[in-house]
Design a protein around this motif. Structure first.
Motif: not given
Length: 744
Positions: A466-483
């Motif tokens: 669930x955590x990994x897929x959330x990160x993938x979805x955020x990146x696909x949605x344009x979210x950037x930044x490590x924090x």
């Protein structure tokens, strides 16, 4: 003048009742020792509990034979409560009826003050806030006496009651002396009125009382810590009693802090919610220590570890509430939250030192006899996770304490002002928050005393995906930044882990025919709801701080302006003139909705100053925060700063777009709900449930029986009854209806 007479009588009644209660409890302890040992009073006080004495071998929380005759301190708790209620009621009557004979009412009330803000005027200034503190303390004292009325002969209860009376006597003594709330003078025709910021939002009716319940509630764990240390009764069952009181105080303080942040967000016009203000930090530090205690006490109840640490946390938490009282009421810090200067500083810091020295001195006295003979069997197990949790929380509390006190100490020594800004705190807060999210995700799946990698992966696989897929979805949605990516990913990981535990608990409860709701209550399950609330709050915090957009827009009537995906249309100005409020409002439509009305307002009372009042278009996906910053030359107006360079009919509108801001407030309320669910008693541990706590260590003592305990013996480390040696410990979940030691 009647409120002044009754109020003064109430304060004196509470003060005398607290002093008498303290004296009676002390005399009862001495008399109990003398009747059993034949020693002199001095020797009886200096020596520890002997055989047969309350607190020694053969006694327990259920020991028969309470105080009798004149030496019954319980009888003075109603006197203390009656005095506090009488004094508080008298002040409220004076505020509601605008009795300006009282200096406090004349300074903090006016004939134009609305009823709700007349009532909240009780905690609008220094002396009234102490009156509220005293009332809450009297209620807690009465509750302690009532809760343990059948165990009044137990020395732990006697010592705890003595401490409650002593703390009550101190605070009511302040009101008898330098902080008298019932001083009088010739009646003024019209009071000055409360501070404008204290009559601009109804949250003032909820936020301070909840903070006071939290602060004052930590007196009870401290009192029992003193009782356990003074008698040598430090078994796990008394810690379970302390945990319940701590949970009540912690829940109230948590909701109070969140509501305070919400209040600041809505009122101050800066679009923020936490500025690392010294008074804000004064509330955060005991919250951090209380959170650490609620986790570490589980290790003591389950394994018999961390006794010294848990007692130290009880002392530190209460000490920090007194330190916070000093910061708020001494005038040493400049803050929008602090009260004006007073002469209470030396008295409060002396009381803080007395509390700290007494508590930690008792721990040092008992230290060698409190140590556990066993250590952490599996550093990567659940006890190791709780220990790491504690180190992170207490380390962060120390960082906050250092950043809060350094400017005060530096100015006192160097006579030069210096500030510690938000970047100092944020540098530590971000990694601390991410670490805690990771621990929240992993800890519920860990077992006690041993780690099986295969079992652990089975429990964590779904939450981790669930955590990994959330990160993938955020990146696909344009979210950037490590924090932000780490924040969202770990939040999803922790949420899925908590939901997994709750689903298993509900299923187990349903199978047993107890109803699904029984899988949501009790210490463990309520804790999982708390974790979900923290996750929701964390998601809102990460989104609002990482993707915030801010600008100042020049708006002309009827013209459409676009910013950050939103449209803004200014429709003109409006004047509001009532006995309670004079304001000029700017009418602004956001995305066609509204109108929203940022304003500059002046409230009733001759001392009231004009303050900005923001308007907020709040929604599930984010907030649009509006402030009226300036206006062109439009003639007479109470609104904004008049700026010549602006067109005649235009305004300068401050706009802040903050995604998911409402999630923070929803998360805070969910945390409060989880705390309440954790208070609901559940089924006690069965004799076949695995336990592994070592026996108590204090010489000559045994573990005391608690509610539902037959003989007070604590099982030693080893497999559960009926479980073969070396067998793996059962999975820690599902947990239903408080399936944990001492949950009832």
């Amino acid at each position: 003048m009647a409120p002044a007479v009754f109020g003064t009588a109430g304060v004196w009644l509470a003060f005398v009742g607290a002093l008498a209660g303290f004296a009676v409890c002390a005399a009862g302890l001495v008399r109990s020792r003398l009747s059993r040992s034949g020693r002199s009073p001095v020797a009886a006080l200096a020596a520890g509990p002997g055989p047969g004495a309350p607190g020694g071998p053969g006694s327990g929380p259920g020991a028969p034979g309470g105080p009798s005759g004149l030496l019954d301190g319980r009888l003075l708790a109603p006197v203390l409560l009656l005095g506090a209620v009488l004094a508080t009621g008298a002040m409220e009557v004076a505020l509601v009826t605008h009795d300006f004979h009282l200096l406090y009412v004349a300074d903090n009330n006016s004939t134009a003050t609305p009823l709700i803000y007349s009532i909240t005027g009780l905690w609008s200034a220094l002396t009234g806030s102490l009156l509220l503190w005293g009332l809450v303390l009297a209620v807690f004292s009465a509750l302690v006496v009532w809760r343990y009325r059948r165990r009044a002969g137990d020395d732990v209860v006697r010592w705890a009651t003595l401490v409650m009376y002593g703390v009550s006597a101190f605070f009511f003594g302040l009101m008898v002396g330098p902080a008298d709330p019932f001083r009088t003078s010739a009646a003024a025709l019209k009071g000055l009125g409360p501070n404008a910021l204290l009559q601009d939002n109804p949250l003032v009716a909820v936020h301070p009382p909840l903070l006071y319940v939290g602060f004052v509630g930590f007196t009870v764990p401290f009192a029992f810590a003193v009782g356990m240390l003074a008698t040598g009764r430090v078994g796990e069952l008394w810690q379970a009693e302390v945990r319940r009181w701590t949970l009540v105080a912690w829940t109230a303080l948590t909701v109070g802090i969140v509501l305070g942040a919400w209040w600041s967000y809505q009122v101050l016009g800066w679009g923020g919610f936490w500025g690392w203000d010294p008074v804000e930090n004064a509330a955060l530090m005991p919250w951090l220590c209380g959170t650490a205690y609620l986790h570490s006490v589980l290790v003591q109840e389950r394994r018999g570890l961390l006794r010294i640490w848990n007692l130290s946390l009880s002392v530190a938490t209460f000490s920090l509430t007194i330190l916070g009282t000093f910061l708020t009421r001494s005038g040493v810090v400049v803050s929008v939250h602090a009260f004006s200067e007073s002469d209470l500083g030396p008295v409060l810091i002396a009381f803080f030192l007395l509390v700290a020295v007494t508590g930690f001195g008792l721990i040092a006295w008992r230290g060698d006899r409190l140590r556990s003979p066993v250590g952490v069997d599996a550093p990567l197990g659940r006890e190791g996770a709780f220990l790491l949790n504690n180190l992170v929380l207490i380390g962060f509390a120390f960082v906050v304490l250092l950043g809060t006190l350094f400017p005060i100490l530096y100015q006192a020594i160097e006579h030069q002002a210096v500030t510690v800004g938000a970047p100092y705190f944020d540098t530590v807060a971000v990694p601390v928050g991410l670490t805690l999210l990771l621990l929240m995700a992993v800890a519920p799946a860990l077992s006690w005393r041993k780690v099986d990698a295969g079992v652990l992966w089975k429990r964590l696989a779904l939450p981790m995906w669930a955590g990994v897929l959330t990160v993938v979805a955020c990146v696909a949605g344009g979210v950037r930044g490590i924090e932000p990516l780490l924040g969202f990913g770990l939040a999803a990981f922790a949420a899925a882990s908590a939901l997994r535990s709750l689903v298993l608990a509900v299923r187990a409860s349903t199978r047993r025919g107890a109803g699904f709701w029984r899988g949501l209550v009790g210490r463990t399950n309520g804790g999982m709801v708390v974790h979900l609330g923290v996750v929701v709050l964390a998601v809102g915090l990460v989104a609002a701080t990482s993707f915030r957009s801010q600008a100042e827009l020049v708006l002309r009537p009827g013209k459409l302006v676009r910013f950050a995906g939103h449209t803004f249309r200014f429709e003109g100005l409006r004047t509001v003139d009532t006995p309670q409020r004079l304001a000029t409002e700017a009418l602004v439509r956001v995305d066609g909705g509204g109108p929203f009305m940022p304003a500059v307002s002046q409230y009733g009372g001759p001392s009231s100053e004009a303050v900005g009042t923001p308007a907020i278009d709040s929604g599930f996906l984010g907030d649009v925060y509006l402030t009226w910053n300036a206006t062109g030359r439009t003639g007479k107006s109470t609104g904004g700063n008049v700026v010549d360079t602006l067109p005649r009919t235009a305004i300068a509108l401050g706009v802040i777009v903050e995604p998911l801001m409402a999630w923070m407030w929803a998360g805070g309320m969910l945390v409060g709900l989880g705390g309440v669910l954790a208070m609901v008693p559940g089924r006690r541990r069965r004799s076949t449930d695995p336990v592994s706590a070592p026996p108590p260590l204090v010489a000559g003592a045994r573990s005391e029986p608690g509610p539902g305990s037959e003989d007070g013996r604590v099982p030693t480390s080893g497999p559960a009854p009926g479980q073969p040696p070396g067998a793996p410990e059962p999975e820690p979940e599902p947990v239903y209806a408080g399936n944990e030691a001492g949950s009832g």
